[in-house]
Design an enzyme around this catalytic site. Structure first.
Site, PDB file in Angstrom:
ATOM      1  CG  LEU A 194      42.089 -29.022  14.496  1.00 47.52           C
ATOM      2  CD1 LEU A 194      41.816 -27.594  14.934  1.00 47.52           C
ATOM      3  CD2 LEU A 194      41.787 -29.200  13.013  1.00 47.52           C
ATOM      4  CG  HIS A 195      46.858 -33.619  17.922  1.00 43.56           C
ATOM      5  ND1 HIS A 195      45.571 -33.858  18.309  1.00 43.56           N
ATOM      6  CD2 HIS A 195      47.474 -34.826  17.908  1.00 43.56           C
ATOM      7  CE1 HIS A 195      45.416 -35.159  18.523  1.00 43.56           C
ATOM      8  NE2 HIS A 195      46.551 -35.770  18.277  1.00 43.56           N
ATOM      9  CG  ASN A 196      46.254 -36.579  14.355  1.00 42.28           C
ATOM     10  OD1 ASN A 196      47.115 -36.811  15.192  1.00 42.28           O
ATOM     11  ND2 ASN A 196      45.040 -37.093  14.418  1.00 42.28           N
ATOM     12  CD  GLU A 216      43.355 -31.042  18.501  1.00 47.68           C
ATOM     13  OE1 GLU A 216      44.333 -31.588  19.068  1.00 47.68           O
ATOM     14  OE2 GLU A 216      42.853 -31.462  17.453  1.00 47.68           O
ATOM     15  CB  SER A 235      51.240 -32.647  12.995  1.00 46.62           C
ATOM     16  OG  SER A 235      51.270 -33.775  13.858  1.00 46.62           O
TER      17      SER A 235
END
Length: 422
Positions: free
Chosen positions: A318-320, A350, A380
């Site tokens: 998700l951090h991408n 994460e 991001s």
């Protein structure tokens, strides 16, 4: 106002006590203190040591700031790009491998092996020596230190250093230019990396397989430092789960393999959109977990096709992505969770950023460095628990954060979808 001598003395006293506590821990653990030789040992990766380390590091930074004053302190920091310029040359010209491990190398010999002039070779080496990376015991001759030897011996760690001072640093220099061009938009198409190289990061690596291979090795090196699977393996009650766990965006299955080995009662489906990543996992000789891990090509932006599973986990994905894309990923999981039993967990592994100022500044800085790296590379971000909660609710109001099992560089959020059954 200048700090009084009493403030400095009190801080020094605190540091003395913190050093004594840390030293005692290392002695009791039969580890011993570090030194500046190549035999210096790595520090332990335990929670107790991390706390002792964080306390001491914070005090040492406070002392450095107070004795320097704001101008000298900031000058040293702002000029650190010049230090990195030396390291950039060392990585690019292979200094870490060219310096032998069993003898000193004359600077002229190193320059000849590297294929560059003696003057700049010497200047680069002497700059790095001030960072205890290489050592000039005899004038004009250099040997390894513990710091340089790490890059010599560990290819993945060397790749991590190289890619950071190459494409990542180059991209970072375009950050202000990128924000000026798109002051209200941040994603992979509106990122400093795209500004610097003309195409988004993953497209760049697709077109440059040599750099892509280095990046993959760099990510493997990063997992040795602060991206271990400990929080997932030890931080969640897997004994209470029965059945199949779906590893969403699981790449080559590193996490699922670790979990399968630790919990033989579970089976896993590793999903990824990359056929090559899945093939890499299939071909990695996993005989000890054979039959309990399967592989499935799936784009996590598309609706999740599996039903009736026991848990979903999404790690370091998700951090991408920018916020709107994270919402799409979370929305795609809803149809599957609706068809699972109540309480089926969605585990988000994460970075979970702390609220500002709630942990020591050096520790918080490390997390926020990674946040800035995500801004630079993909437009991001890393997120707080509250930011994840906002995105979850935007994806589906029935999402609820059930538990926060860990925070920091590898946080673990347990999320449930509250479904009303007829």
């Amino acid at each position: 106002m200048e700090p009084s001598a009493n403030v400095l003395v009190a801080l020094a006293d605190r540091i003395t006590k913190q050093v004594a506590n840390l030293s005692k821990y290392l002695e009791d653990s039969d580890i011993g203190m570090s030194d500046f030789t190549v035999e210096s040992r790595e520090r332990p990766n335990t929670g107790e040591f991390k706390t002792l380390h964080s306390d001491l590091t914070s005090s040492l930074e406070d002392l450095q700031y107070l004795i320097d004053g704001p101008r000298a302190y900031m000058r040293s920091f702002i000029c650190s790009g010049n230090d990195l310029a030396a390291f950039q040359i060392a990585f690019e010209f292979g200094f870490f491998n060219l310096v032998p491990t069993d003898r000193a190398i004359p600077i002229a010999e190193l320059a000849k092996k590297a294929g560059m002039d003696v003057d700049r070779t010497a200047r680069v080496m002497r700059m790095m020596a001030t960072r205890r990376t290489f050592e000039e015991k005899t004038p004009g001759e250099f040997t390894h230190t513990a710091a340089s030897l790490v890059f010599h011996e560990d290819e993945s760690f060397r790749c991590a250093g190289h890619y950071m001072v190459d494409e990542m640093w180059k991209a970072a220099t375009a950050t202000a230019e990128c924000v000026k061009a798109s002051p209200y938009e941040s994603d992979s198409s509106h990122s400093p990396f795209k500004t610097r190289f003309g195409i988004p990061l993953f497209e760049y690596y697709a077109k440059n397989p040599g750099y892509a291979a280095r990046f993959a090795k760099a990510m493997a090196g990063a997992t040795k430092i602060d991206r271990q699977v400990t929080e997932v393996v030890d931080g969640f009650p897997w004994d209470g789960i029965r059945g199949t766990v779906v590893d969403v965006g699981g790449g080559s299955g590193h996490l699922s393999v670790s979990l399968a080995r630790a919990f033989p009662h579970l089976s896993f489906v590793v999903q990824d959109n990359s056929a090559s990543m899945l093939a890499q996992g299939k071909d990695s000789g996993l005989r000890d977990v054979e039959g309990r891990i399967s592989w499935m090509q799936h784009d996590f932006f598309e609706p999740q096709p599996l039903r009736g599973v026991s848990a979903f986990i999404i790690r370091q994905c998700l951090h991408n992505w920018c916020d709107r894309d994270v919402v799409k990923i979370l929305e795609a999981l809803v149809p599957a969770l609706e068809k699972c039993d109540d309480g089926t967990p969605l585990l988000i592994n994460e970075t979970v950023l702390p609220q500002p100022g709630t942990i020591h500044a050096p520790e918080e800085r490390g997390l926020r460095q990674m946040d800035m790296l995500m801004l630079v590379t993909l437009g991001s971000k890393q997120r707080t628990k509250e930011e994840y909660e906002t995105l979850l609710k935007e994806a589906d109001d029935r999402y609820e954060i059930y538990s926060l099992h860990s925070t920091g560089s590898m946080g673990l959020l347990e999320v449930h979808l509250k479904v009303e059954r007829s």
